[in-house]
Design a protein around this motif. Structure first.
Motif, PDB file in Angstrom:
ATOM      1  N   ALA A  81     -25.162 -25.044 -35.741  1.00  0.00           N
ATOM      2  CA  ALA A  81     -24.843 -24.088 -34.930  1.00  0.00           C
ATOM      3  C   ALA A  81     -23.265 -23.950 -35.214  1.00  0.00           C
ATOM      4  O   ALA A  81     -22.407 -24.916 -35.710  1.00  0.00           O
ATOM      5  CB  ALA A  81     -25.057 -24.055 -33.436  1.00  0.00           C
ATOM      6  N   PRO A  82     -22.699 -22.819 -34.512  1.00  0.00           N
ATOM      7  CA  PRO A  82     -21.207 -22.689 -34.801  1.00  0.00           C
ATOM      8  C   PRO A  82     -20.493 -23.892 -34.057  1.00  0.00           C
ATOM      9  O   PRO A  82     -21.095 -24.309 -32.963  1.00  0.00           O
ATOM     10  CB  PRO A  82     -20.935 -21.406 -34.157  1.00  0.00           C
ATOM     11  N   VAL A  92     -17.689 -25.769 -31.428  1.00  0.00           N
ATOM     12  CA  VAL A  92     -16.834 -25.485 -30.686  1.00  0.00           C
ATOM     13  C   VAL A  92     -16.338 -27.004 -30.232  1.00  0.00           C
ATOM     14  O   VAL A  92     -16.938 -27.954 -30.043  1.00  0.00           O
ATOM     15  CB  VAL A  92     -17.354 -24.903 -29.333  1.00  0.00           C
ATOM     16  N   LEU A 119     -22.825 -24.474 -23.121  1.00  0.00           N
ATOM     17  CA  LEU A 119     -22.584 -24.264 -24.533  1.00  0.00           C
ATOM     18  C   LEU A 119     -23.773 -24.779 -25.380  1.00  0.00           C
ATOM     19  O   LEU A 119     -24.035 -23.984 -26.392  1.00  0.00           O
ATOM     20  CB  LEU A 119     -21.062 -24.598 -25.260  1.00  0.00           C
ATOM     21  N   ARG A 128     -26.370 -23.013 -27.580  1.00  0.00           N
ATOM     22  CA  ARG A 128     -26.270 -21.992 -28.834  1.00  0.00           C
ATOM     23  C   ARG A 128     -24.996 -22.469 -29.815  1.00  0.00           C
ATOM     24  O   ARG A 128     -24.693 -22.058 -30.901  1.00  0.00           O
ATOM     25  CB  ARG A 128     -25.413 -20.896 -28.371  1.00  0.00           C
ATOM     26  N   TYR A 129     -24.319 -23.535 -29.554  1.00  0.00           N
ATOM     27  CA  TYR A 129     -23.177 -24.135 -30.179  1.00  0.00           C
ATOM     28  C   TYR A 129     -23.178 -25.578 -30.469  1.00  0.00           C
ATOM     29  O   TYR A 129     -23.637 -26.259 -29.622  1.00  0.00           O
ATOM     30  CB  TYR A 129     -22.035 -23.714 -29.445  1.00  0.00           C
ATOM     31  N   ARG A 130     -22.631 -26.059 -31.440  1.00  0.00           N
ATOM     32  CA  ARG A 130     -22.485 -27.309 -31.750  1.00  0.00           C
ATOM     33  C   ARG A 130     -21.105 -27.861 -31.179  1.00  0.00           C
ATOM     34  O   ARG A 130     -20.010 -27.446 -31.473  1.00  0.00           O
ATOM     35  CB  ARG A 130     -22.379 -27.734 -33.327  1.00  0.00           C
ATOM     36  N   ARG A 139     -18.001 -18.380 -22.627  1.00  0.00           N
ATOM     37  CA  ARG A 139     -19.096 -18.041 -23.115  1.00  0.00           C
ATOM     38  C   ARG A 139     -19.202 -16.736 -23.819  1.00  0.00           C
ATOM     39  O   ARG A 139     -19.648 -16.260 -24.867  1.00  0.00           O
ATOM     40  CB  ARG A 139     -20.474 -18.497 -22.486  1.00  0.00           C
ATOM     41  N   LEU A 154     -17.090 -16.675 -26.854  1.00  0.00           N
ATOM     42  CA  LEU A 154     -17.808 -17.063 -27.784  1.00  0.00           C
ATOM     43  C   LEU A 154     -18.733 -16.228 -28.416  1.00  0.00           C
ATOM     44  O   LEU A 154     -18.942 -15.832 -29.869  1.00  0.00           O
ATOM     45  CB  LEU A 154     -18.454 -18.422 -27.788  1.00  0.00           C
ATOM     46  N   GLU A 155     -19.639 -15.730 -27.607  1.00  0.00           N
ATOM     47  CA  GLU A 155     -20.569 -14.705 -27.991  1.00  0.00           C
ATOM     48  C   GLU A 155     -20.093 -13.368 -28.583  1.00  0.00           C
ATOM     49  O   GLU A 155     -20.400 -12.987 -29.676  1.00  0.00           O
ATOM     50  CB  GLU A 155     -21.391 -14.148 -26.716  1.00  0.00           C
ATOM     51  N   ASP A 163     -19.418 -14.134 -32.069  1.00  0.00           N
ATOM     52  CA  ASP A 163     -20.465 -14.346 -32.853  1.00  0.00           C
ATOM     53  C   ASP A 163     -20.923 -12.491 -33.231  1.00  0.00           C
ATOM     54  O   ASP A 163     -21.490 -12.598 -34.378  1.00  0.00           O
ATOM     55  CB  ASP A 163     -21.557 -14.895 -32.090  1.00  0.00           C
TER      56      ASP A 163
END
Length: 266
Positions: free
Chosen positions: A18-19, A21, A41, A44-46, A256, A259-260, A263
């Protein structure tokens, strides 16, 4: 907990591919201060959170600390984790380190989220923080922590949440008296390195503070944003320095959303 070869303690959460952060904590704290943020987070995110040198479970600094030194720590950690680029979310001193890294490695900085972080202080405010640095040098973190808790949390929240106050107090007072003041000085003196950056920072940026964060207030947030083309600002009503712990949703929701939006633009 993982440990990098340079002694940096870190945690990784979220899907492997994942993307990324990265969460960078503030002075006297440690990566545990993100415990209210990480769960918002990791679907959806690393998420990479770590202890700065001289904090938490990380090694003490190997040289006199400054922002470039901490920027290099982050670069080395990203290399160790096999991460080319990341969104950096930095709180207070962590927000200063994130801006330094964005200047040092713009090709590795996807975006910035700067939380409760300073800009140029007034002479009176600068004198006050330098006095706290001197007090910490002479007497250690115990001497400054009670005043810090008052600056960091609203009165009603402090009174209603003594267990959290004890937790944050333990984080701060666990710092080594011989090291703490040297990093406190980075918070005090490092601002000139990241004010009016040349070349300017150009990545997408969100800058947040509370309207009662008297040391890192709205005027500083707007000043930071003015120096980064297209930066967004958000001022949280009725919150002080550690909004991420007092009112996690007030930080997590805009983080969030930011970040979205990134994306969606890829």
């Amino acid at each position: 907990m993982h440990r990098a070869p340079d002694g940096t303690a870190y945690d990784l959460n979220g899907p492997d591919n994942a993307p990324v952060v990265v969460l960078i904590h503030g002075l006297g704290l440690n990566r545990a201060c993100w415990q209210w943020t990480v769960p918002a987070l990791t679907d959806r995110y690393r998420v990479l959170s770590y202890d700065l040198y001289g904090h938490g479970q990380s090694a003490p600094p190997s040289d006199t600390p400054n922002l470039t030194f901490f920027s290099q720590q982050l670069s080395t950690l990203l290399d160790h984790c096999g991460m080319d680029t990341a969104v950096l979310a930095g709180f207070s001193l962590g927000g200063m380190i994130a801006r330094r890294f964005a200047q040092d490695a713009p090709d590795r900085t996807d975006a910035l989220v700067i939380l409760h972080s300073p800009h140029k202080r007034s002479p009176e405010a600068q004198d006050a923080i330098l006095k706290r640095v001197e007090q910490a040098c002479l007497e250690g973190p115990n001497s400054t922590v009670e005043a810090a808790l008052e600056r960091w949390f609203t009165r009603d929240f402090r009174q209603a949440n003594p267990d959290m106050m004890d937790t944050v107090r333990r984080w701060v007072t666990a710092n080594d008296i011989a090291i703490y003041h040297t990093i406190y000085r980075v918070l005090a003196d490092g601002i000139d390195e990241i004010t009016a950056p040349t070349p300017p920072i150009t990545c997408p940026t969100l800058v947040i503070t509370g309207d009662e964060d008297y040391g890192n207030g709205p005027e500083m947030t707007h000043a930071i944003a003015r120096e980064i083309d297209g930066a967004q600002t958000m001022i949280l009503s009725g919150l002080r320095h550690m909004a991420l712990a007092e009112a996690p949703d007030a930080i997590n929701a805009p983080l969030r959303s930011f970040l979205e939006k990134l994306d969606s633009q890829k």
